[in-house]
Design a protein around this motif. Structure first.
Motif, mmCIF file in Angstrom:
data_model
loop_
_atom_site.group_PDB
_atom_site.id
_atom_site.type_symbol
_atom_site.label_atom_id
_atom_site.label_comp_id
_atom_site.label_asym_id
_atom_site.label_seq_id
_atom_site.Cartn_x
_atom_site.Cartn_y
_atom_site.Cartn_z
ATOM 1 N N GLY A 38 21.263 1.298 -37.069
ATOM 2 C CA GLY A 38 19.901 1.309 -37.602
ATOM 3 C C GLY A 38 19.153 2.604 -37.344
ATOM 4 N N ASP A 69 32.710 9.924 -39.647
ATOM 5 C CA ASP A 69 31.287 10.266 -39.636
ATOM 6 C C ASP A 69 31.156 11.753 -39.332
ATOM 7 N N ARG A 79 29.304 6.541 -49.191
ATOM 8 C CA ARG A 79 29.128 5.357 -48.328
ATOM 9 C C ARG A 79 29.662 4.079 -48.967
ATOM 10 N N HIS A 100 22.807 9.425 -53.508
ATOM 11 C CA HIS A 100 23.000 9.437 -52.057
ATOM 12 C C HIS A 100 23.805 8.182 -51.738
ATOM 13 N N SER A 137 23.472 17.097 -45.894
ATOM 14 C CA SER A 137 22.543 16.066 -46.362
ATOM 15 C C SER A 137 21.087 16.484 -46.276
ATOM 16 N N TYR A 144 33.890 -5.420 -44.404
ATOM 17 C CA TYR A 144 33.679 -4.351 -43.415
ATOM 18 C C TYR A 144 33.000 -4.923 -42.177
HETATM 19 C C1 LIG Z 1 23.919 12.321 -42.411
HETATM 20 C C2 LIG Z 1 25.259 11.648 -42.305
HETATM 21 C C3 LIG Z 1 25.715 10.848 -41.217
HETATM 22 N N1 LIG Z 1 27.006 10.426 -41.534
HETATM 23 C C4 LIG Z 1 27.360 10.909 -42.770
HETATM 24 C C5 LIG Z 1 26.291 11.704 -43.252
HETATM 25 C C6 LIG Z 1 26.318 12.471 -44.539
HETATM 26 C C7 LIG Z 1 26.121 11.570 -45.696
HETATM 27 C C8 LIG Z 1 24.713 11.097 -45.884
HETATM 28 O O1 LIG Z 1 23.837 11.955 -46.104
HETATM 29 O O2 LIG Z 1 24.500 9.877 -45.852
HETATM 30 C C9 LIG Z 1 28.634 10.763 -43.474
HETATM 31 C C10 LIG Z 1 29.314 9.457 -43.450
HETATM 32 N N2 LIG Z 1 29.183 8.428 -42.562
HETATM 33 C C11 LIG Z 1 30.020 7.425 -42.897
HETATM 34 C C12 LIG Z 1 30.786 7.832 -43.992
HETATM 35 C C13 LIG Z 1 31.943 6.968 -44.468
HETATM 36 C C14 LIG Z 1 32.583 7.159 -45.686
HETATM 37 C C15 LIG Z 1 31.837 6.625 -46.877
HETATM 38 O O3 LIG Z 1 32.042 5.452 -47.246
HETATM 39 O O4 LIG Z 1 31.079 7.413 -47.518
HETATM 40 C C16 LIG Z 1 30.328 9.093 -44.374
HETATM 41 C C17 LIG Z 1 30.776 9.970 -45.531
HETATM 42 C C18 LIG Z 1 30.179 6.130 -42.202
HETATM 43 C C19 LIG Z 1 28.999 5.565 -41.518
HETATM 44 N N3 LIG Z 1 28.131 6.215 -40.692
HETATM 45 C C20 LIG Z 1 27.227 5.328 -40.191
HETATM 46 C C21 LIG Z 1 27.521 4.034 -40.697
HETATM 47 C C22 LIG Z 1 26.782 2.762 -40.345
HETATM 48 C C23 LIG Z 1 27.268 2.313 -39.002
HETATM 49 C C24 LIG Z 1 27.593 0.874 -38.935
HETATM 50 O O5 LIG Z 1 28.273 0.314 -39.806
HETATM 51 O O6 LIG Z 1 27.197 0.281 -37.928
HETATM 52 C C25 LIG Z 1 28.635 4.179 -41.520
HETATM 53 C C26 LIG Z 1 29.384 3.092 -42.247
HETATM 54 C C27 LIG Z 1 26.144 5.646 -39.233
HETATM 55 C C28 LIG Z 1 25.366 6.853 -39.574
HETATM 56 N N4 LIG Z 1 25.813 8.149 -39.437
HETATM 57 C C29 LIG Z 1 24.833 9.018 -39.886
HETATM 58 C C30 LIG Z 1 23.724 8.233 -40.331
HETATM 59 C C31 LIG Z 1 22.434 8.776 -40.876
HETATM 60 C C32 LIG Z 1 24.077 6.883 -40.130
HETATM 61 C C33 LIG Z 1 23.288 5.632 -40.527
HETATM 62 C C34 LIG Z 1 22.543 5.050 -39.389
HETATM 63 C C35 LIG Z 1 22.143 3.613 -39.671
HETATM 64 O O7 LIG Z 1 21.282 3.403 -40.539
HETATM 65 O O8 LIG Z 1 22.720 2.727 -39.028
HETATM 66 C C36 LIG Z 1 24.993 10.494 -39.972
#
Ligand SMILES: Cc1c2[nH]c(c1CCC(=O)O)Cc1[nH]c(c(CCC(=O)O)c1C)Cc1[nH]c(c(CCC(=O)O)c1C)Cc1[nH]c(c(C)c1CCC(=O)O)C2
Length: 367
Positions: free
Chosen positions: A113, A96, A47, A340, A226, A56
């Motif tokens: 969120g 994602d 992340r 993580h 995850s 970003y």
């Molecule tokens: C479980 C999982 C997801 N997505 C991902 C996982 C596996 C990694 C982990 O265990 O954290 C993988 C992921 N998601 C994202 C990346 C980008 C690359 C990186 O920088 O690592 C990666 C590798 C961008 C993202 N994916 C997400 C964001 C945030 C969205 C935003 O910027 O508005 C980003 C940058 C959204 C997302 N997508 C997911 C979650 C739990 C969330 C967070 C929700 C929140 O709290 O807002 C599902």
């Protein structure tokens, strides 16, 4: 990729690669992943691209998360931001784990969120049978982003990624994020045939998604399981491992390093290593020397600074980084990372300091 590289995959390194792939034999991340001796300890952050960076947030204004993932210019630029700012040893594609589901036609969105939310949860054999398959055309924008990136990245390797069948299945079955995964576990145990059919479809989707990234030029792949740490080792081996194995073994011909990561997986590290990973990701709950013993020989480790400790001040961060570097030196290869993802409120300057400290610390002499 040095002598250690020939011990991974099928050993057909220079012939099996897709035309246009970059050749980065000195890249510290690839050398360490292949259990060679890198010129410096490599570091990147799960992340690293995302909400902790003001640049970003600026770029994402007015654009939905999945729309950003499927817009090649934007995905490329967001992927590059942390590489420029921190000088990390690898870029991770901005995407994602639900992107391939969306691209296949599943009703899913990412709610700020909350995380991924699925319109119609998948809970019956009929729901599973109705899941659409992904074809490579569906993720063409992701492949385009990869092609842009390999032109821009110079000597920095690019990591592609996907979600593993269990973690994807959990979102589909629960309909969104879940603390206890109760509906998922109920399906696994009450209807194992339906469960295996679901994971089999998801393994196909994941393979198609990863293959598209590989063909476009990524230098390594990470399979995120995850939430696998929610399972007992027994259930993991019987109900999850065969499907993750199919994904990881399905990429063996690429000869690219395959990283496998989950949270809370201390009891599963041996099994996760058996799935076919070259590098096993470790969270902060277990020291890397203990993790190395559990994962066994022939694999590198990635990890494992607690992302919450980045808020504890420089002395604590420095002490933790040094401890992890020392414990990681006992592994056959060590890629420094967090345990993580980067938390949204993290100060980017603290991450910059971590990168500098990792890079300044001499690489120990080999065994
Ligand atoms: C479980 C999982 C997801 N997505 C991902 C996982 C596996 C990694 C982990 O265990 O954290 C993988 C992921 N998601 C994202 C990346 C980008 C690359 C990186 O920088 O690592 C990666 C590798 C961008 C993202 N994916 C997400 C964001 C945030 C969205 C935003 O910027 O508005 C980003 C940058 C959204 C997302 N997508 C997911 C979650 C739990 C969330 C967070 C929700 C929140 O709290 O807002 C599902």
């Amino acid at each position: 990729m040095g002598t250690a590289g020939s011990t991974t995959g099928t050993g057909t390194a220079s012939t099996a690669v897709t035309s246009g792939r970059r050749h980065l034999p000195e890249a510290p991340f690839l050398v360490a992943a292949n259990r060679g001796r890198p010129s410096r300890r490599p570091v990147w952050f799960m992340r690293q691209a995302g909400r902790s960076l003001p640049e970003y947030r600026e770029l994402r204004k007015g654009t939905g998360m999945l729309e950003a993932c499927l817009t090649p210019d934007l995905a490329c630029e967001i992927t590059l931001q942390p590489v420029r700012r921190y000088g990390v040893d690898a870029a991770i594609l901005f995407s994602d784990i639900v992107v391939p589901l969306k691209a296949a036609g599943v009703g899913v969105d990412i709610v700020a969120g909350t995380g991924p939310v699925v319109e119609q949860p998948v809970r019956t054999a009929a729901d599973v049978a109705a899941l659409p398959a992904l074809d490579a055309e569906g993720v063409a924008p992701v492949a385009d982003a990869v092609r842009l990136l390999v032109r821009e990245l110079g000597d920095t390797p690019l990591i592609g990624f996907a979600g593993a069948p269990f973690t994807l299945a959990s979102y589909l079955v629960e309909g969104g994020p879940s603390r206890n995964h109760e509906r998922t576990k109920a399906l696994m145990h009450a209807e194992p045939d339906t469960w295996h059919a679901l994971c089999s479809t998801l393994a196909d989707t994941t393979l198609t998604f990863l293959r598209a990234q590989v063909d476009a030029g990524v230098d390594a792949v990470q399979l995120f399981d995850s939430w696998a740490g929610a399972l007992s080792e027994r259930d993991y081996r019987e109900l999850v491992l065969p499907h993750s194995t199919r994904v990881l073994q399905g990429l063996a011909d690429t000869d690219l390093p395959r990283i496998h990561f989950g949270v809370g997986t201390g009891e599963l590290l041996g099994a996760m290593g058996e799935a076919g990973a070259d590098v096993v990701g470790v969270d902060w709950r277990l020291p890397l020397d203990v993790a190395a013993a559990r994962v066994g020989p022939g694999r590198a480790l990635q990890g494992n600074l607690d992302p919450a400790l980045l808020f504890a001040g420089q002395d604590v961060v420095d002490r933790e980084v040094r401890r992890i570097l020392a414990e990681g030196a006992t592994a056959e290869g060590h890629v420094f990372n967090l345990g993580h993802g980067v938390l949204p409120e993290t100060d980017p300057d603290v991450l910059a300091r971590v990168v500098d400290l990792v890079h300044e610390t001499p690489v120990p002499a080999g065994p």
